[in-house]
Design a protein around this motif. Structure first.
Motif, mmCIF file in Angstrom:
data_model
loop_
_atom_site.group_PDB
_atom_site.id
_atom_site.type_symbol
_atom_site.label_atom_id
_atom_site.label_comp_id
_atom_site.label_asym_id
_atom_site.label_seq_id
_atom_site.Cartn_x
_atom_site.Cartn_y
_atom_site.Cartn_z
ATOM 1 N N TRP A 1 41.472 34.976 31.997
ATOM 2 C CA TRP A 1 41.483 36.180 32.828
ATOM 3 C C TRP A 1 40.123 36.855 32.889
ATOM 4 C CZ3 TRP A 1 45.183 36.064 36.038
ATOM 5 C CH2 TRP A 1 46.426 35.517 35.683
ATOM 6 N N SER A 2 39.399 36.850 31.769
ATOM 7 C CA SER A 2 38.068 37.464 31.772
ATOM 8 C C SER A 2 37.117 36.679 32.664
ATOM 9 C CB SER A 2 37.512 37.536 30.344
ATOM 10 O OG SER A 2 38.295 38.407 29.547
ATOM 11 N N TRP A 3 37.194 35.348 32.612
ATOM 12 C CA TRP A 3 36.334 34.524 33.468
ATOM 13 C C TRP A 3 36.707 34.717 34.942
ATOM 14 C CZ3 TRP A 3 32.152 31.865 31.704
ATOM 15 C CH2 TRP A 3 32.079 31.644 30.327
ATOM 16 N N LEU A 4 38.027 34.880 35.215
ATOM 17 C CA LEU A 4 38.480 35.109 36.582
ATOM 18 C C LEU A 4 37.928 36.438 37.107
ATOM 19 C CD1 LEU A 4 40.366 33.537 38.548
ATOM 20 C CD2 LEU A 4 42.190 35.118 37.860
ATOM 21 N N GLN A 5 37.988 37.478 36.258
ATOM 22 C CA GLN A 5 37.460 38.786 36.637
ATOM 23 C C GLN A 5 35.955 38.716 36.871
ATOM 24 O OE1 GLN A 5 36.984 41.931 33.602
ATOM 25 N NE2 GLN A 5 38.212 43.257 34.929
ATOM 26 N N MET A 6 35.250 37.987 36.019
ATOM 27 C CA MET A 6 33.806 37.863 36.178
ATOM 28 C C MET A 6 33.452 37.097 37.449
ATOM 29 S SD MET A 6 32.063 37.469 32.409
ATOM 30 C CE MET A 6 33.091 36.199 31.711
ATOM 31 N N GLY A 7 34.248 36.056 37.756
ATOM 32 C CA GLY A 7 34.016 35.305 38.990
ATOM 33 C C GLY A 7 34.161 36.191 40.216
ATOM 34 N N ARG A 8 35.188 37.047 40.208
ATOM 35 C CA ARG A 8 35.369 37.996 41.309
ATOM 36 C C ARG A 8 34.185 38.953 41.402
ATOM 37 N NH1 ARG A 8 39.058 42.866 40.004
ATOM 38 N NH2 ARG A 8 37.087 43.266 38.915
ATOM 39 N N ASP A 9 33.756 39.459 40.241
ATOM 40 C CA ASP A 9 32.636 40.403 40.227
ATOM 41 C C ASP A 9 31.347 39.759 40.737
ATOM 42 O OD1 ASP A 9 34.224 42.436 39.274
ATOM 43 O OD2 ASP A 9 33.618 42.223 37.182
ATOM 44 N N LEU A 10 31.115 38.489 40.381
ATOM 45 C CA LEU A 10 29.917 37.789 40.864
ATOM 46 C C LEU A 10 29.908 37.697 42.389
ATOM 47 C CD1 LEU A 10 29.598 34.788 38.350
ATOM 48 C CD2 LEU A 10 28.351 36.946 38.325
ATOM 49 N N LEU A 11 31.069 37.354 42.947
ATOM 50 C CA LEU A 11 31.173 37.252 44.404
ATOM 51 C C LEU A 11 30.921 38.608 45.055
ATOM 52 C CD1 LEU A 11 31.871 35.469 46.854
ATOM 53 C CD2 LEU A 11 34.273 36.088 46.505
ATOM 54 N N PHE A 12 31.494 39.660 44.470
ATOM 55 C CA PHE A 12 31.317 40.996 45.036
ATOM 56 C C PHE A 12 29.882 41.498 44.889
ATOM 57 C CE2 PHE A 12 35.924 42.813 45.181
ATOM 58 C CZ PHE A 12 36.241 41.854 46.131
#
Length: 325
Positions: A296-307
């Motif tokens: 979940w943390s990696w998923l959140q970070m992936g979203r943040d990178l895209l944003f």
């Protein structure tokens, strides 16, 4: 002939859908973005408690520096791991000050809304060394690691500011390596420079110890960082970074991300402002008790990178500087 035509038509439809999806994501990223980060401090966060138990106003990064070094330690539920880190750091800093009386320092422990005894543990060091050397900032609610680091940075007095994790995973004496990296970047444009501790040289050993799933997540995250945001730094996530006061003020004043991916935005901002960055190998050991939840943390970070990429690209976020109140 009919089959190739069908394949071409299907590919065209998929390409159109992908383009539509990208436009939709860009619109969502733009509309949901805050134009500038908020720097609100709760009333209780405008003070720290000194060794005598009295409240004192926190200083501001806009004030002239009065210490050579500030060490900012973001801490969330770290009552067990914090003592080892503090013992090692303060032992090093005290010895260095004895060898060089002109060297002055402060350690700022930022309790990021912990539910355990983190503040109580940190206050023991404040009482032992004095509140001029050890200060504890207790945040009213959890802001995330990036938010906690920013609050500590904005309350610092040092000419140089070191971010250091509460788990003590990086050998504290390696500050000399990142200091050397910072020195080698001179002359600093507008007195701004950043030196990052790096675990990239340990990657092969870490892969051997990790599961295939975690290794896949790691490679996926590194690719996204490289593809979307930061191309020149191999390890953006090592929590051992040294910044000049001016670089800290400029980058953290612009920072939007307050959780795990804040390091990436910090370096993205620095690269776009042409702040020189060094990457220096440090000794690092994995410590039990990480707050990072693998998937979940990696998923959140992936979203943040895209944003991060989309919001700067579309102009939703600007490289501006706002004065912290």
């Amino acid at each position: 002939m009919a089959l190739p035509l069908l394949l071409l038509e299907a590919a065209a439809v998929l390409a159109a859908l992908a383009a539509l999806l990208l436009v939709l994501i860009c619109m969502i990223a733009h509309v949901t973005a805050r134009k500038m980060p908020t720097f609100h401090r709760h009333e209780e966060e405008k003070f720290f408690v000194n060794a005598e138990g009295r409240k004192e106003s926190v200083p501001s990064i806009h004030d002239p520096p009065t210490r050579e070094l500030s060490v900012v330690v973001p801490s969330y539920n770290e009552e067990d791991r914090l003592p080892l880190m503090m013992d090692e750091a303060l032992d090093y800093l005290e010895k260095r000050q004895k060898q060089d009386p002109s060297f002055t320092y402060e350690v700022i422990v930022v309790d990021d809304g912990s539910k355990d005894q983190t503040t109580k543990v940190a206050m023991k060091y404040c009482k032992k060394y004095g509140s001029d050397k050890v200060r504890v900032l207790s945040l009213v609610k959890n802001r995330g690691k990036g938010g906690a680091v920013r609050m500590g940075v904005f309350s610092s007095r040092g000419k140089k500011i070191l971010m250091a994790d509460a788990d003590g995973a990086t050998k504290f004496a390696d500050i000399e390596k990142v200091e050397e990296g910072l020195k080698n970047l001179q002359p600093w444009p507008n007195q701004m420079a950043i030196s990052c501790g790096s675990r990239a040289h340990l990657e092969k050993d870490s892969i051997a110890k990790r599961s295939y799933f975690r290794t896949l997540l790691m490679y996926g995250f590194h690719f996204l960082v490289w593809f979307l945001c930061v191309k020149e730094i191999r390890d953006t996530q090592c929590g051992f970074k040294l910044l000049t006061r001016e670089a800290a003020l400029r980058t953290f004043s612009t920072l939007h991300i307050e959780r795990w991916a804040f390091d990436v935005e910090l370096l993205y901002i620095a690269q776009h402002l042409r702040i020189p960055i060094a990457e220096v190998a440090v000794n690092w050991t994995e410590i039990e008790g990480s707050k990072l939840v693998p998937f979940w943390s990696w998923l959140q970070m992936g979203r943040d990178l895209l944003f991060i990429r989309l919001r700067y690209m579309t102009g939703a976020w600007q490289l501006e500087t706002r004065k912290c109140n």
